[in-house]
Design an enzyme around this catalytic site. Structure first.
Site, mmCIF file in Angstrom:
data_model
loop_
_atom_site.group_PDB
_atom_site.id
_atom_site.type_symbol
_atom_site.label_atom_id
_atom_site.label_comp_id
_atom_site.label_asym_id
_atom_site.label_seq_id
_atom_site.Cartn_x
_atom_site.Cartn_y
_atom_site.Cartn_z
ATOM 1 N N ARG A 120 21.807 41.529 7.153
ATOM 2 C CA ARG A 120 22.904 40.770 7.801
ATOM 3 C C ARG A 120 22.980 39.309 7.360
ATOM 4 O O ARG A 120 23.546 38.467 8.037
ATOM 5 C CB ARG A 120 22.814 40.849 9.321
ATOM 6 C CG ARG A 120 22.849 42.259 9.855
ATOM 7 C CD ARG A 120 23.216 42.286 11.324
ATOM 8 N NE ARG A 120 23.180 43.635 11.824
ATOM 9 C CZ ARG A 120 22.116 44.200 12.398
ATOM 10 N NH1 ARG A 120 21.018 43.518 12.574
ATOM 11 N NH2 ARG A 120 22.182 45.445 12.795
ATOM 12 N N GLU A 184 40.713 28.159 -15.961
ATOM 13 C CA GLU A 184 40.514 27.727 -14.562
ATOM 14 C C GLU A 184 40.422 26.202 -14.470
ATOM 15 O O GLU A 184 40.762 25.613 -13.449
ATOM 16 C CB GLU A 184 39.268 28.387 -13.958
ATOM 17 C CG GLU A 184 39.298 29.925 -13.942
ATOM 18 C CD GLU A 184 40.087 30.546 -12.789
ATOM 19 O OE1 GLU A 184 41.010 29.892 -12.260
ATOM 20 O OE2 GLU A 184 39.800 31.713 -12.440
ATOM 21 N N LYS A 226 37.777 21.616 -6.619
ATOM 22 C CA LYS A 226 37.468 22.851 -5.893
ATOM 23 C C LYS A 226 36.850 22.531 -4.531
ATOM 24 O O LYS A 226 37.228 23.109 -3.507
ATOM 25 C CB LYS A 226 36.528 23.732 -6.722
ATOM 26 C CG LYS A 226 36.064 24.983 -6.003
ATOM 27 C CD LYS A 226 36.819 26.215 -6.377
ATOM 28 C CE LYS A 226 36.520 27.365 -5.426
ATOM 29 N NZ LYS A 226 36.424 28.656 -6.058
ATOM 30 N N GLU A 236 40.868 30.237 3.468
ATOM 31 C CA GLU A 236 42.158 30.502 2.818
ATOM 32 C C GLU A 236 43.258 30.882 3.806
ATOM 33 O O GLU A 236 43.902 31.922 3.708
ATOM 34 C CB GLU A 236 42.016 31.597 1.740
ATOM 35 C CG GLU A 236 43.193 31.591 0.771
ATOM 36 C CD GLU A 236 42.997 32.500 -0.434
ATOM 37 O OE1 GLU A 236 41.975 32.378 -1.115
ATOM 38 O OE2 GLU A 236 43.882 33.323 -0.675
ATOM 39 N N ARG A 240 43.990 26.754 0.186
ATOM 40 C CA ARG A 240 43.077 27.390 -0.773
ATOM 41 C C ARG A 240 43.780 28.441 -1.629
ATOM 42 O O ARG A 240 43.384 28.699 -2.765
ATOM 43 C CB ARG A 240 41.868 27.998 -0.041
ATOM 44 C CG ARG A 240 40.845 28.545 -1.020
ATOM 45 C CD ARG A 240 39.494 28.820 -0.406
ATOM 46 N NE ARG A 240 38.591 29.326 -1.440
ATOM 47 C CZ ARG A 240 37.316 29.530 -1.287
ATOM 48 N NH1 ARG A 240 36.733 29.276 -0.125
ATOM 49 N NH2 ARG A 240 36.570 29.994 -2.288
ATOM 50 N N ASN A 244 44.740 30.233 -6.479
ATOM 51 C CA ASN A 244 45.007 31.555 -7.062
ATOM 52 C C ASN A 244 46.276 31.593 -7.888
ATOM 53 O O ASN A 244 46.856 32.665 -8.101
ATOM 54 C CB ASN A 244 45.088 32.604 -5.952
ATOM 55 C CG ASN A 244 43.725 32.913 -5.404
ATOM 56 O OD1 ASN A 244 42.746 32.912 -6.137
ATOM 57 N ND2 ASN A 244 43.647 33.144 -4.111
HETATM 58 P P1 NAD Z 1 31.183 36.996 -16.573
HETATM 59 O O1 NAD Z 1 30.331 36.786 -15.397
HETATM 60 O O2 NAD Z 1 31.512 38.395 -16.964
HETATM 61 O O3 NAD Z 1 30.522 36.247 -17.815
HETATM 62 C C1 NAD Z 1 31.152 36.323 -19.054
HETATM 63 C C2 NAD Z 1 30.195 36.824 -20.157
HETATM 64 O O4 NAD Z 1 29.344 35.754 -20.552
HETATM 65 C C3 NAD Z 1 29.285 37.953 -19.735
HETATM 66 O O5 NAD Z 1 29.087 38.829 -20.805
HETATM 67 C C4 NAD Z 1 27.984 37.216 -19.420
HETATM 68 O O6 NAD Z 1 26.848 38.029 -19.487
HETATM 69 C C5 NAD Z 1 27.980 36.167 -20.488
HETATM 70 N N1 NAD Z 1 27.204 34.970 -20.245
HETATM 71 C C6 NAD Z 1 26.999 34.348 -19.066
HETATM 72 N N2 NAD Z 1 26.358 33.191 -19.261
HETATM 73 C C7 NAD Z 1 26.143 33.085 -20.576
HETATM 74 C C8 NAD Z 1 25.538 32.101 -21.385
HETATM 75 N N3 NAD Z 1 25.070 30.965 -20.877
HETATM 76 N N4 NAD Z 1 25.478 32.314 -22.724
HETATM 77 C C9 NAD Z 1 26.000 33.453 -23.264
HETATM 78 N N5 NAD Z 1 26.604 34.402 -22.555
HETATM 79 C C10 NAD Z 1 26.678 34.213 -21.217
HETATM 80 O O7 NAD Z 1 32.586 36.245 -16.427
HETATM 81 P P2 NAD Z 1 33.002 34.846 -15.797
HETATM 82 O O8 NAD Z 1 34.182 34.422 -16.570
HETATM 83 O O9 NAD Z 1 31.858 33.937 -15.652
HETATM 84 O O10 NAD Z 1 33.448 35.241 -14.320
HETATM 85 C C11 NAD Z 1 34.553 36.105 -14.093
HETATM 86 C C12 NAD Z 1 34.392 36.698 -12.703
HETATM 87 O O11 NAD Z 1 34.416 35.658 -11.740
HETATM 88 C C13 NAD Z 1 35.506 37.664 -12.340
HETATM 89 O O12 NAD Z 1 34.947 38.816 -11.764
HETATM 90 C C14 NAD Z 1 36.334 36.899 -11.322
HETATM 91 O O13 NAD Z 1 36.960 37.748 -10.407
HETATM 92 C C15 NAD Z 1 35.280 36.038 -10.669
HETATM 93 N N6 NAD Z 1 35.799 34.808 -10.070
HETATM 94 C C16 NAD Z 1 35.406 34.525 -8.808
HETATM 95 C C17 NAD Z 1 35.824 33.355 -8.204
HETATM 96 C C18 NAD Z 1 35.310 33.010 -6.833
HETATM 97 O O14 NAD Z 1 35.819 32.050 -6.237
HETATM 98 N N7 NAD Z 1 34.333 33.714 -6.323
HETATM 99 C C19 NAD Z 1 36.649 32.458 -8.895
HETATM 100 C C20 NAD Z 1 37.041 32.773 -10.202
HETATM 101 C C21 NAD Z 1 36.591 33.956 -10.781
HETATM 102 N N1 GLY Z 2 39.029 31.160 -7.064
HETATM 103 C C1 GLY Z 2 39.813 30.987 -5.920
HETATM 104 C C2 GLY Z 2 39.086 30.497 -4.719
HETATM 105 O O1 GLY Z 2 37.921 30.195 -4.731
HETATM 106 O O2 GLY Z 2 39.680 30.384 -3.701
#
Ligand code: NAD
Ligand code: GLY
Length: 362
Positions: A120, A184, A226, A236, A240, A244
């Site tokens: 939890r 972003e 952010k 949100e 917030r 998006n």
């Molecule tokens: P990801 O986590 O898939 O990373 C991209 C690639 O880079 C992967 O292959 C990873 O293994 C690799 N990688 C990571 N660090 C590395 C490094 N230092 N050197 C070499 N390779 C490395 O993708 P991302 O773009 O980081 O994140 C995308 C995800 O984030 C999506 O699922 C999206 O929905 C989510 N997201 C969430 C929020 C939130 O507010 N929670 C906001 C934006 C995006």
């Molecule tokens: N990436 C959108 C949010 O954090 O609200």
């Protein structure tokens, strides 16, 4: 090192940004409730930086469990989440053990959700290793996994206790991932920060060239934006949602094309072009403004035209968006450059036109 704060009252937490902070365990120790942590990472990130992180913690007397997941958006699902729970139980992790996400947004979102659920709720720390996760996903407590029908459909708001952002780890990030992160970064300028947008327009090539001081400034300014938005509207209910922009269209691309085919940042860039086009159709921004957005994404090496997918399929997938209210689609649009709003006035026909203007026809 720079320190920012996400000022959420009793749940406020710092973001430490700097070179080499991964090896500075003294930054992290005050945030642990017991001398035990479990680090979640993936098969790509582990060989790059897990060892030096673990060594610095072990030297400080911390017991470290390592949980290594498969890499990819297609693994951001229930099955992978369950392997985190299996490992936590096997290693007898307790409610006061800290879970640490070492990786990009996929690892961060899944680990945060695991932390929200395990017994939890256990404390968790974000150690983002992609540009995208450093500027966006590690901050603000949105955690989730995907469902086959929609991105991030199952999740929770659950804030970390600390974000540790080591800019050195970006040295190994592939160029395509760096560009996806820039989508972003550009977002913050476009929705609310005109001086930052202008700064990006001046420096985008040097950011692609990874000039350390410029990259650090872009990360810091993004994190400030952010953090301000999250503090104003953590769950949100209003502002917030502006973060998006392009995401409703973009998530449809990610889901429709199969998770992992389009990078999140790439899909967001195209989705933002669709949102800009729709804003132009509504008479809010000019064709010149749309061209300005397109020029910046293009210079950043990001796509500005979507894949071959029918507009009807977009609309179907977009119905799963979390902003849909009473069956009505709400989209983030531009009243002006650096002035985003959430609006439900666009009709399905207008949305279809914007999609078709910005995609390869199916
Ligand atoms: P990801 O986590 O898939 O990373 C991209 C690639 O880079 C992967 O292959 C990873 O293994 C690799 N990688 C990571 N660090 C590395 C490094 N230092 N050197 C070499 N390779 C490395 O993708 P991302 O773009 O980081 O994140 C995308 C995800 O984030 C999506 O699922 C999206 O929905 C989510 N997201 C969430 C929020 C939130 O507010 N929670 C906001 C934006 C995006
Ligand atoms: N990436 C959108 C949010 O954090 O609200």
């Amino acid at each position: 090192m720079e320190t920012l704060t996400v000022a959420l009252g009793k749940r406020a937490y710092p973001i430490f940004i700097g070179q080499g902070v991964l090896q500075r365990s003294e930054l992290l120790l005050p945030y642990l409730r017991q001398p035990k942590v479990a680090i979640v990472t993936n098969t790509t990130v582990a060989p790059l930086c897990l060892r030096r992180f673990v060594d610095s913690l072990s030297t400080a007397g911390i017991d470290v469990a390592e949980i290594i997941l498969p890499d990819g958006e297609q693994f951001k699902n229930w099955q992978t989440l369950n392997t985190i729970f299996d490992a936590l139980l096997k290693r007898r992790c307790e409610r006061s053990t800290t879970l640490i996400a070492l990786g990009g947004g996929v690892v961060g979102d899944m680990t945060g959700f695991a932390a929200a659920c395990y017994q939890r709720g256990m404390p968790f720390i974000q150690v983002p290793t992609t540009l995208l996760s450093q500027v966006d996903s590690s901050i603000g407590g949105k955690t989730a996994i995907n469902h086959p029908s929609g991105k991030n459909m199952i999740g929770a708001f659950y804030q970390p206790t600390l974000v540790l952002t080591d800019t050195d780890v970006l040295d190994t990030l592939p160029d395509r991932e760096l560009r996806a992160g820039l989508a972003e970064v550009i977002k913050y300028g476009l929705i609310r920060d005109l001086p930052f947008l202008e700064w990006l327009e001046t420096h985008i090539e040097r950011l692609l060239g990874r000039e350390p001081q410029l990259l650090e400034y872009a990360i810091r300014r993004s994190c400030e934006n952010k953090a301000e938005v999250v503090v104003a509207d953590e769950h949100e209910n209003g502002e917030r949602a502006l973060l998006n922009i392009g995401h409703t269209f973009g998530h449809a691309i990610e889901t429709g094309m199969g998770y992992g085919e389009w990078l999140h940042g790439e899909a967001v860039a195209v989705g933002t072009m669709m949102a800009a086009e729709l804003s132009r159709q509504l008479g809010w921004i000019s064709a010149n403004d749309v061209g300005r957005v397109e020029a910046l994404f293009t210079r950043a090496g990001l796509p500005v035209v979507g894949p071959r997918m029918a507009a009807d399929r977009y609309l179907e997938l977009m119905q799963h968006d979390k902003k849909v209210q009473g069956g009505k689609m709400r989209l983030v649009l531009l009243k002006e450059i650096a002035g985003a709003v959430v609006s439900d006035i666009a009709t399905p026909l207008e949305i279809t036109r914007a999609i078709e203007a910005r995609s390869i026809h199916a």
